[in-house]
Design a protein around this motif. Structure first.
Motif, PDB file in Angstrom:
ATOM      1  N   VAL A   1       0.856  -1.185   0.000  1.00  0.00           N
ATOM      2  CA  VAL A   1       0.000   0.000   0.000  1.00  0.00           C
ATOM      3  C   VAL A   1       0.891   1.233   0.000  1.00  0.00           C
ATOM      4  CG1 VAL A   1      -1.771   1.275   1.271  1.00  0.00           C
ATOM      5  CG2 VAL A   1      -1.835  -1.221   1.203  1.00  0.00           C
ATOM      6  N   ARG A   2       0.564   2.210  -0.852  1.00  0.00           N
ATOM      7  CA  ARG A   2       1.445   3.369  -1.022  1.00  0.00           C
ATOM      8  C   ARG A   2       1.567   4.203   0.239  1.00  0.00           C
ATOM      9  NH1 ARG A   2      -0.410   5.622  -7.013  1.00  0.00           N
ATOM     10  NH2 ARG A   2       0.340   3.837  -8.232  1.00  0.00           N
ATOM     11  N   GLU A   3       0.469   4.412   0.930  1.00  0.00           N
ATOM     12  CA  GLU A   3       0.487   5.216   2.148  1.00  0.00           C
ATOM     13  C   GLU A   3      -0.145   4.418   3.285  1.00  0.00           C
ATOM     14  OE1 GLU A   3      -1.313   8.992   1.454  1.00  0.00           O
ATOM     15  OE2 GLU A   3       0.015   9.494  -0.213  1.00  0.00           O
TER      16      GLU A   3
ATOM     17  N   GLY B   1      -5.765  -9.485  -7.728  1.00  0.00           N
ATOM     18  CA  GLY B   1      -6.720 -10.475  -8.190  1.00  0.00           C
ATOM     19  C   GLY B   1      -7.774  -9.941  -9.125  1.00  0.00           C
ATOM     20  N   VAL B   2      -7.720  -8.630  -9.418  1.00  0.00           N
ATOM     21  CA  VAL B   2      -8.697  -8.041 -10.333  1.00  0.00           C
ATOM     22  C   VAL B   2      -8.613  -8.677 -11.716  1.00  0.00           C
ATOM     23  CG1 VAL B   2      -9.332  -5.896 -11.521  1.00  0.00           C
ATOM     24  CG2 VAL B   2      -8.808  -5.857  -9.082  1.00  0.00           C
ATOM     25  N   ASP B   3      -7.427  -9.137 -12.091  1.00  0.00           N
ATOM     26  CA  ASP B   3      -7.257  -9.724 -13.430  1.00  0.00           C
ATOM     27  C   ASP B   3      -8.062 -11.008 -13.606  1.00  0.00           C
ATOM     28  OD1 ASP B   3      -5.562 -10.834 -11.506  1.00  0.00           O
ATOM     29  OD2 ASP B   3      -4.013 -11.349 -12.947  1.00  0.00           O
ATOM     30  N   ALA B   4      -8.528 -11.618 -12.516  1.00  0.00           N
ATOM     31  CA  ALA B   4      -9.380 -12.804 -12.651  1.00  0.00           C
ATOM     32  C   ALA B   4     -10.689 -12.461 -13.352  1.00  0.00           C
ATOM     33  CB  ALA B   4      -9.670 -13.409 -11.283  1.00  0.00           C
TER      34      ALA B   4
ATOM     35  N   PRO C   1      -5.062  -0.984  -9.275  1.00  0.00           N
ATOM     36  CA  PRO C   1      -4.535  -2.309  -9.593  1.00  0.00           C
ATOM     37  C   PRO C   1      -3.372  -2.197 -10.580  1.00  0.00           C
ATOM     38  CG  PRO C   1      -6.937  -2.283  -9.728  1.00  0.00           C
ATOM     39  CD  PRO C   1      -6.500  -0.860  -9.603  1.00  0.00           C
ATOM     40  N   ASP C   2      -2.388  -3.083 -10.421  1.00  0.00           N
ATOM     41  CA  ASP C   2      -1.268  -3.116 -11.365  1.00  0.00           C
ATOM     42  C   ASP C   2      -1.353  -4.347 -12.262  1.00  0.00           C
ATOM     43  OD1 ASP C   2      -0.731  -5.019  -9.476  1.00  0.00           O
ATOM     44  OD2 ASP C   2       1.186  -4.169  -8.815  1.00  0.00           O
ATOM     45  N   VAL C   3      -2.569  -4.859 -12.431  1.00  0.00           N
ATOM     46  CA  VAL C   3      -2.834  -6.004 -13.307  1.00  0.00           C
ATOM     47  C   VAL C   3      -3.904  -5.599 -14.312  1.00  0.00           C
ATOM     48  CG1 VAL C   3      -2.207  -7.728 -11.569  1.00  0.00           C
ATOM     49  CG2 VAL C   3      -4.565  -6.905 -11.694  1.00  0.00           C
ATOM     50  N   ARG C   4      -4.138  -6.471 -15.281  1.00  0.00           N
ATOM     51  CA  ARG C   4      -5.136  -6.186 -16.318  1.00  0.00           C
ATOM     52  C   ARG C   4      -6.530  -6.122 -15.700  1.00  0.00           C
ATOM     53  NH1 ARG C   4      -7.825  -9.168 -20.747  1.00  0.00           N
ATOM     54  NH2 ARG C   4      -7.146 -11.127 -19.768  1.00  0.00           N
ATOM     55  N   MET C   5      -7.292  -5.093 -16.060  1.00  0.00           N
ATOM     56  CA  MET C   5      -8.641  -4.917 -15.537  1.00  0.00           C
ATOM     57  C   MET C   5      -9.664  -5.231 -16.639  1.00  0.00           C
ATOM     58  SD  MET C   5      -8.567  -1.633 -12.992  1.00  0.00           S
ATOM     59  CE  MET C   5      -8.779  -0.441 -14.309  1.00  0.00           C
ATOM     60  N   PRO C   6     -10.934  -5.436 -16.267  1.00  0.00           N
ATOM     61  CA  PRO C   6     -11.972  -5.624 -17.288  1.00  0.00           C
ATOM     62  C   PRO C   6     -12.042  -4.410 -18.211  1.00  0.00           C
ATOM     63  CG  PRO C   6     -12.801  -6.210 -15.113  1.00  0.00           C
ATOM     64  CD  PRO C   6     -11.466  -5.574 -14.893  1.00  0.00           C
ATOM     65  N   GLU C   7     -12.414  -4.662 -19.433  1.00  0.00           N
ATOM     66  CA  GLU C   7     -12.482  -3.580 -20.429  1.00  0.00           C
ATOM     67  C   GLU C   7     -13.517  -2.533 -20.043  1.00  0.00           C
ATOM     68  OE1 GLU C   7     -13.404  -3.018 -25.223  1.00  0.00           O
ATOM     69  OE2 GLU C   7     -12.936  -5.001 -24.400  1.00  0.00           O
ATOM     70  N   ARG C   8     -14.645  -2.976 -19.524  1.00  0.00           N
ATOM     71  CA  ARG C   8     -15.703  -2.060 -19.101  1.00  0.00           C
ATOM     72  C   ARG C   8     -15.665  -1.951 -17.584  1.00  0.00           C
ATOM     73  NH1 ARG C   8     -20.866  -4.674 -20.679  1.00  0.00           N
ATOM     74  NH2 ARG C   8     -21.804  -2.664 -20.116  1.00  0.00           N
ATOM     75  N   ALA C   9     -14.969  -0.938 -17.096  1.00  0.00           N
ATOM     76  CA  ALA C   9     -14.770  -0.826 -15.655  1.00  0.00           C
ATOM     77  C   ALA C   9     -14.603   0.630 -15.253  1.00  0.00           C
ATOM     78  CB  ALA C   9     -13.544  -1.626 -15.221  1.00  0.00           C
ATOM     79  N   GLN C  10     -14.993   0.904 -14.015  1.00  0.00           N
ATOM     80  CA  GLN C  10     -14.752   2.201 -13.384  1.00  0.00           C
ATOM     81  C   GLN C  10     -13.993   1.952 -12.096  1.00  0.00           C
ATOM     82  OE1 GLN C  10     -18.206   4.718 -12.767  1.00  0.00           O
ATOM     83  NE2 GLN C  10     -17.252   5.745 -11.016  1.00  0.00           N
TER      84      GLN C  10
END
Length: 253
Positions: free
Chosen positions: A39-41, A142-145, A161-170
């Motif tokens: 976590v950054r902070e 785990g968002v890439d799941a 996230p530093d992984v691939r996210m869903p194409e349609r996401a906010q």
């Protein structure tokens, strides 16, 4: 064992911070809190703190030797399975006792519609049959799941996230605690059909479960990984404090 008991607290959770605060006032204990640094902070505990990984089992075992640690309390997140496994292996190697301190898991209440799954891959499959608009509240790992999911995802995390996210996401960056009213508003404003979360337990983020119950939204609940066999564990902070100071768990009342 030294006159002052040197205890490594593997932390990063509210429970670990409370444990460190309780031990900080005990003159017979020297507590050192360790944060993974993901976590950054981070919210830092009182007392001595180290940030960063150990380098796996070998690195942790060597660190325990070098720092003459007498005991280790693993008070990490209930889903930090790799850290717990490494702690179990490293402490066994060097002959240092280990206690796993975990907050109690959430349990379903009347009116809940929970779909319990063993992991994130199963959660990604489960949402397909429950709705189009998904509130993904599993943290950033785990968002890439869900990256290939066909639905729309509201992703809430402390850091991006530093992984691939869903194409349609906010992406919604926020840190708890959250109120039930705010969570109800969020579910309604974003027209959420299904909530996905991990069974981390605790009050900090439990409002989303009450909100889902109130709105009538199903919850895909990812179950915890079991604590390794043969490892002492407790969900009672007072018991963890006693064990850290004295090396034994108190008998239940």
């Amino acid at each position: 064992m030294s006159a002052v008991r040197r205890v490594l607290v593997l932390g990063g959770t509210g429970e670990a911070r409370r444990l460190a605060a309780r031990l900080d006032g005990n003159p017979s204990v020297k507590a050192i809190s360790s944060l993974a640094g993901r976590v950054r902070e981070p919210v830092l505990p009182v007392g001595q703190v180290r940030v960063g990984g150990f380098g796996g089992v070998d690195g942790l075992a060597q660190w325990l030797r070098d720092n003459e640690i007498d005991a280790v309390v693993d008070a990490t997140h209930p889903f930090a399975a790799r850290i717990t496994a490494n702690a179990a292996a490293a402490t066994a190697r060097v002959g240092v006792p280990l206690l796993v301190s975990r907050r109690p898991a959430w349990a379903p209440e009347p009116g809940d519609d929970w779909h319990v799954v063993p992991d994130l891959a199963a959660a990604a499959q489960a949402v397909a049959g429950l709705g189009e608009r998904v509130f993904l509240t599993i943290g950033r790992q785990g968002v890439d799941a869900f990256a290939d999911g066909a639905g729309w995802f509201l992703i809430r995390a402390i850091d991006p996230p530093d992984v691939r996210m869903p194409e349609r996401a906010q992406l919604l960056l926020a840190r708890g605690p959250f109120t039930v009213d705010d969570e109800v508003t969020l579910l309604k404003d974003h027209r959420i059909d299904v909530v996905v979360t991990k069974n981390s337990g605790g009050a900090l983020t439990s409002a989303k479960l009450a909100a889902a119950r109130e709105v009538g939204v199903p919850v895909v609940m990812v179950a915890r990984t079991p604590i390794p066999e043969g490892i002492a564990s407790t969900s009672d902070l007072d018991a963890a404090v006693v064990w850290a100071a004295e090396g034994e768990l108190p008998l239940p009342n």
